[in-house]
Write a protein that holds these residues in place. Structure first.
Motif, short mmCIF file in Angstrom:
data_model
loop_
_atom_site.label_atom_id
_atom_site.label_comp_id
_atom_site.label_asym_id
_atom_site.label_seq_id
_atom_site.Cartn_x
_atom_site.Cartn_y
_atom_site.Cartn_z
N VAL A 105 -4.15 2.53 -17.40
CA VAL A 105 -3.74 1.96 -18.68
C VAL A 105 -5.00 1.60 -19.43
CG1 VAL A 105 -2.42 0.14 -19.85
CG2 VAL A 105 -1.65 0.97 -17.62
N THR A 106 -5.16 2.11 -20.67
CA THR A 106 -6.38 1.84 -21.43
C THR A 106 -6.02 1.43 -22.85
OG1 THR A 106 -6.48 4.21 -21.94
CG2 THR A 106 -7.87 3.44 -20.13
N GLY A 107 -7.00 0.79 -23.51
CA GLY A 107 -6.87 0.52 -24.94
C GLY A 107 -6.13 -0.75 -25.32
N ILE A 108 -5.63 -1.51 -24.34
CA ILE A 108 -4.95 -2.77 -24.66
C ILE A 108 -5.93 -3.91 -24.38
CG2 ILE A 108 -2.99 -4.29 -24.16
CD1 ILE A 108 -1.42 -1.81 -23.25
N GLU A 109 -6.28 -4.64 -25.43
CA GLU A 109 -7.33 -5.67 -25.26
C GLU A 109 -6.85 -6.87 -24.46
OE1 GLU A 109 -9.07 -6.62 -29.01
OE2 GLU A 109 -9.88 -4.59 -29.28
N ASN A 110 -5.58 -7.22 -24.61
CA ASN A 110 -5.04 -8.37 -23.88
C ASN A 110 -4.84 -7.97 -22.42
OD1 ASN A 110 -3.01 -10.10 -22.64
ND2 ASN A 110 -2.72 -10.98 -24.66
N GLU A 111 -5.61 -8.62 -21.53
CA GLU A 111 -5.61 -8.23 -20.11
C GLU A 111 -4.24 -8.42 -19.44
OE1 GLU A 111 -8.54 -9.49 -16.71
OE2 GLU A 111 -9.66 -9.06 -18.55
N GLU A 112 -3.58 -9.52 -19.81
CA GLU A 112 -2.26 -9.81 -19.22
C GLU A 112 -1.23 -8.74 -19.59
OE1 GLU A 112 0.85 -13.51 -19.31
OE2 GLU A 112 -1.25 -13.99 -19.75
N VAL A 113 -1.28 -8.31 -20.86
CA VAL A 113 -0.36 -7.27 -21.34
C VAL A 113 -0.68 -5.95 -20.65
CG1 VAL A 113 0.37 -5.93 -23.37
CG2 VAL A 113 0.07 -8.41 -23.54
N SER B 195 0.68 -6.02 -17.30
CA SER B 195 2.14 -5.92 -17.34
C SER B 195 2.59 -4.46 -17.46
CB SER B 195 2.64 -6.78 -18.51
OG SER B 195 3.89 -6.40 -18.92
N VAL B 196 1.88 -3.68 -18.28
CA VAL B 196 2.19 -2.24 -18.43
C VAL B 196 1.88 -1.52 -17.11
CG1 VAL B 196 1.57 -0.10 -19.63
CG2 VAL B 196 1.80 -2.24 -20.92
N TYR B 197 0.74 -1.86 -16.50
CA TYR B 197 0.34 -1.25 -15.23
C TYR B 197 1.41 -1.50 -14.16
CZ TYR B 197 -2.33 -0.19 -11.02
OH TYR B 197 -2.73 0.35 -9.82
N THR B 198 1.87 -2.75 -14.06
CA THR B 198 2.89 -3.12 -13.06
C THR B 198 4.18 -2.36 -13.31
OG1 THR B 198 1.92 -5.31 -12.88
CG2 THR B 198 4.15 -5.09 -12.07
N GLN B 199 4.58 -2.26 -14.59
CA GLN B 199 5.81 -1.53 -14.92
C GLN B 199 5.71 -0.06 -14.49
OE1 GLN B 199 6.31 0.68 -17.98
NE2 GLN B 199 8.40 0.23 -18.60
N LEU B 200 4.55 0.55 -14.75
CA LEU B 200 4.39 1.97 -14.40
C LEU B 200 4.27 2.17 -12.90
CD1 LEU B 200 2.04 3.07 -17.30
CD2 LEU B 200 4.42 3.77 -16.95
N ARG B 201 3.71 1.19 -12.18
CA ARG B 201 3.69 1.29 -10.71
C ARG B 201 5.13 1.29 -10.18
NH1 ARG B 201 0.45 3.70 -8.23
NH2 ARG B 201 1.41 2.83 -6.39
N ASP B 202 6.00 0.49 -10.79
CA ASP B 202 7.42 0.47 -10.40
C ASP B 202 8.07 1.82 -10.68
OD1 ASP B 202 7.36 -2.09 -9.49
OD2 ASP B 202 8.34 -2.99 -11.23
N VAL B 203 7.77 2.39 -11.84
CA VAL B 203 8.30 3.71 -12.20
C VAL B 203 7.90 4.73 -11.14
CG1 VAL B 203 8.09 5.62 -13.85
CG2 VAL B 203 8.41 3.29 -14.69
N VAL B 204 6.61 4.74 -10.79
CA VAL B 204 6.08 5.69 -9.80
C VAL B 204 6.75 5.49 -8.44
CG1 VAL B 204 4.00 6.18 -8.44
CG2 VAL B 204 3.88 6.10 -10.93
#
Length: 217
Positions: free
Chosen positions: A56-64, A67-76
């Protein structure tokens, strides 16, 4: 093995093997992500590689970004193909109650996370687990039949304290998938989170989805 336990095992195995998963030729994909929560919107870029690692790249807010990384790990995790014997070969299965909707309870022995399930037809419609100080139940209300297996698309998750049975958190999910090339890929997820009476809605919108080109050897 008694007929009841072999029935429970066969019933669960059939539903487990009917989940939609990506095959070994899955090339990975890239996409743009827009995350909306309340009045805030964040944009970035994601990539799932052929080995199913997530970037996940390009999102300055680390928490957000996390959150995207965690969601995609669930998808995978849900799209990854794992043989039944590798995941559940050592477990013992038995039949529990059948509820009013025709869903049959599958009780499991030997699972380190105290998992139990419900199977309706040829789909796993409920997962119940205890992980340390957290117990959760995921209940599926609607699924998508891809012709190559089913994908849960409307489901909720309730997290409890296993000692007191107190509800810690409730989540409702709505997922939308589209076929890109030969693969079904999530294009949108809406999550409604109820935490101590507060309701928060988070939207993950994926666009410009492109399958990755295999690297020439």
């Amino acid at each position: 093995m008694t007929e009841l336990t072999s029935n429970a095992r066969d019933l669960f195995r059939n539903a487990y093997e009917n989940r939609y998963t990506w095959d070994t030729d899955f090339p990975g994909y890239s996409a743009d992500i827009e995350l909306k929560q309340g009045d805030e919107t964040y944009n970035g870029h994601i990539r799932i590689n052929p080995d199913l690692s997530v970037e996940v790249t390009g999102i300055e807010n680390e928490e957000v970004q996390q959150s995207v990384y965690t969601q995609l790990r669930d998808v995978v995790t849900h799209r990854k193909r794992t043989a039944f014997e590798d995941s559940h070969g050592k477990n013992k299965f038995s039949l529990g109650e059948t509820d009013g909707s025709g869903a049959v309870e599958i009780l499991v022995e030997g699972d380190s996370m105290g998992s139990n399930y419900k199977v309706r037809g040829d789909e796993i419609c409920l997962v119940s687990r205890v992980m340390g100080r957290m117990a959760f139940v995921i209940d599926t209300h609607e699924s998508l039949d891809t012709g190559e297996g089913y994908i849960s698309k409307r489901y909720d998750a309730v997290f409890r304290n296993p000692q007191t049975d107190e509800i810690m958190r409730e989540l409702e999910f709505e997922d939308i998938f589209e076929k890109v090339g030969n693969y079904y890929i999530m294009t949108r997820q809406v999550v409604r989170s109820k935490d101590k009476g507060q309701v928060t809605t988070t939207e993950f919108n994926y666009s410009n989805i492109k399958l990755l080109e295999p690297v020439a050897v």
